[in-house]
Design an enzyme around this catalytic site. Structure first.
Site, PDB file in Angstrom:
ATOM      1  N   TRP A 122       0.822  -1.216   0.000  1.00  0.00           N
ATOM      2  CA  TRP A 122       0.000   0.000   0.000  1.00  0.00           C
ATOM      3  C   TRP A 122       0.848   1.254   0.000  1.00  0.00           C
ATOM      4  O   TRP A 122       0.506   2.229  -0.670  1.00  0.00           O
ATOM      5  CB  TRP A 122      -1.003  -0.023   1.163  1.00  0.00           C
ATOM      6  CG  TRP A 122      -1.981  -1.129   0.937  1.00  0.00           C
ATOM      7  CD1 TRP A 122      -2.104  -2.271   1.660  1.00  0.00           C
ATOM      8  CD2 TRP A 122      -2.922  -1.240  -0.152  1.00  0.00           C
ATOM      9  NE1 TRP A 122      -3.062  -3.078   1.104  1.00  0.00           N
ATOM     10  CE2 TRP A 122      -3.581  -2.477   0.001  1.00  0.00           C
ATOM     11  CE3 TRP A 122      -3.268  -0.422  -1.229  1.00  0.00           C
ATOM     12  CZ2 TRP A 122      -4.568  -2.913  -0.892  1.00  0.00           C
ATOM     13  CZ3 TRP A 122      -4.241  -0.851  -2.112  1.00  0.00           C
ATOM     14  CH2 TRP A 122      -4.880  -2.080  -1.938  1.00  0.00           C
ATOM     15  N   ASP A 144      -1.481   6.850   6.650  1.00  0.00           N
ATOM     16  CA  ASP A 144      -2.529   5.961   6.148  1.00  0.00           C
ATOM     17  C   ASP A 144      -2.820   4.960   7.271  1.00  0.00           C
ATOM     18  O   ASP A 144      -2.032   4.051   7.518  1.00  0.00           O
ATOM     19  CB  ASP A 144      -2.029   5.238   4.889  1.00  0.00           C
ATOM     20  CG  ASP A 144      -3.020   4.192   4.378  1.00  0.00           C
ATOM     21  OD1 ASP A 144      -4.078   4.010   4.997  1.00  0.00           O
ATOM     22  OD2 ASP A 144      -2.716   3.566   3.339  1.00  0.00           O
ATOM     23  N   LYS A 158     -12.844  -1.204   6.521  1.00  0.00           N
ATOM     24  CA  LYS A 158     -12.269  -2.116   7.512  1.00  0.00           C
ATOM     25  C   LYS A 158     -12.860  -1.839   8.894  1.00  0.00           C
ATOM     26  O   LYS A 158     -13.486  -2.704   9.492  1.00  0.00           O
ATOM     27  CB  LYS A 158     -10.755  -1.987   7.544  1.00  0.00           C
ATOM     28  CG  LYS A 158     -10.141  -2.345   6.190  1.00  0.00           C
ATOM     29  CD  LYS A 158      -8.755  -1.794   6.031  1.00  0.00           C
ATOM     30  CE  LYS A 158      -8.308  -1.770   4.593  1.00  0.00           C
ATOM     31  NZ  LYS A 158      -8.223  -3.081   3.957  1.00  0.00           N
TER      32      LYS A 158
END
Ligand code: PMP
Length: 371
Positions: A108, A182, A206
């Site tokens: 990511w 993040d 999530k």
């Protein structure tokens, strides 16, 4: 929140979209038909109406209370996932010719690097830690990263969803360089030190419910000073000015996030979830560590994520057997990400301890039969 007869639910260890508490799903089912006795469902309410005004304000208030977010931060609900923020962050904060630091700790953060380079081709995206060299098995340890003095910001991924590593403490940027985080896979799974951050963002699928929306928590002074002129949908400052509704916002996703915030508060808040997440993780890592090398964790011990537990079995054939038999035992979503392989158990706030116990018991049984 109401309940009817218990529906058939299995343990869902998917990395995202991921499990949502039944209490929240049940409330959403009611709200689809009639939101708060208005006779109009959540999908049908105007985003400019009084009901939505109240819902949005409550979502913002609960988010602030849950995360203990200081007043100098704006709370924004922005359409698009975390990947959208990969471009919006450099567009807003990285001037032409400037440098930003992006330690690469996994898939990511690597994607964030690519998007930042595309967003501002004239800027330099410095990579002060290249985790790929180590198979992404750890985040930078003290002295392993050399941040760039005078960088526009340092972007990092606090919990690496795929390889299952985590920064226990935020990395040290060069003096005066703002930290951008993040936190997609761990937002509200443990307390956040706001004093060290300028902007924190998380995709919603999530810990907060519905995919294709992000929560962005950012210092007002930062978003009010974008480095270039941009269309309003790309400007965090415009999202703040128009209260996350420049256009018709993802009202269902925002409502769901609001219910998730409320549910997390009712359950005891962020510190309680940190305790629960650590307990679930201790159970699964305990089995990995006690398996005599049958289960092998991907992350180094010092930076294991309690949220995404990634491990491998002795062979890929056994990995597949494990995943198949687990699915038949109603333990779903355990296949590792395609970039890491193996097994990954994602245990976000909504995964109860009993889910971790069911997985632990399956792991013990599997090693007895195959070890
Ligand atoms: N960052 C992290 C840490 C993630 O785990 C993910 C999704 N798994 C993303 C970014 C990308 O999120 P999205 O698919 O919402 O763009």
């Amino acid at each position: 929140m109401s309940t009817t007869q218990s529906p058939h639910r299995i343990w869902n260890f998917s990395a995202g979209p991921s499990t949502i508490p039944l209490a929240v799903l049940t409330q959403l089912r009611e709200d689809l038909i009639d939101l708060d006795g208005t006779g109009v469902g959540i999908l049908e309410h105007s985003h400019r109406g009084a009901t939505y005004d109240r819902l949005l304000a409550e979502a913002g208030r609960s988010c602030r209370a849950l995360g203990e977010i200081p007043e100098e931060f704006e709370i924004l609900f922005v359409s698009g996932g975390a990947t959208n923020q990969f471009s919006l962050i450099p567009l807003n904060f990285l001037a032409d010719g400037a440098t930003a630091d992006y330690p690469d700790t996994e898939v990511w953060s690597a994607k964030a690097i690519i998007e930042a380079r595309d967003a501002v081709p004239s800027a330099t995206i410095a990579v002060p830690f290249a985790g790929k060299e180590f198979g992404y098995d750890h985040v930078p340890e003290a002295g392993e990263m050399t941040p760039t003095p005078g960088a526009a910001y340092l972007h990092y991924c606090s919990n690496n969803t795929v390889h299952g590593t985590r920064f226990h403490n935020p990395p040290k940027a060069a003096p005066g360089v703002p930290l951008v985080c993040d936190a997609s896979s761990e937002i509200f799974g443990r307390p956040m030190d706001w004093s060290k951050h300028a902007l924190v963002y998380a995709a919603a699928q999530k810990h907060l419910g519905v995919a294709a929306m992000s929560l962005v928590i950012a210092r007002r002074e930062m978003i009010n000073k974008p480095v270039r002129h941009l269309p309003s949908m790309f400007l965090y400052g415009a999202h703040a000015k128009y209260e996350s509704r420049i256009n018709t916002p993802p009202t269902f996703a925002i409502h769901t996030a609001g219910l998730m915030f409320r549910w997390m508060i009712q359950q005891g808040g962020v510190r309680e979830f940190e305790r629960r997440n650590d307990a679930k993780a201790a159970l699964i890592y305990g089995i990995i560590d006690g398996s005599g090398g049958f289960y092998r964790g991907i992350s180094r011990l010092a930076c294991r994520s309690p949220i995404n537990v990634s491990f491998r079995l002795p062979t890929e054939v056994l990995d597949q057997k494990f995943i198949g038999e687990a699915a038949r035992a109603e333990l779903d979503g355990l296949a590792g990400h395609r970039d890491a392989g193996g097994i990954r158990a994602s245990m976000y706030n909504a995964m109860p301890h009993e889910g971790a116990e069911a997985l632990a018991s399956f792991m013990r049984d599997f090693i007895r039969r195959n070890g």
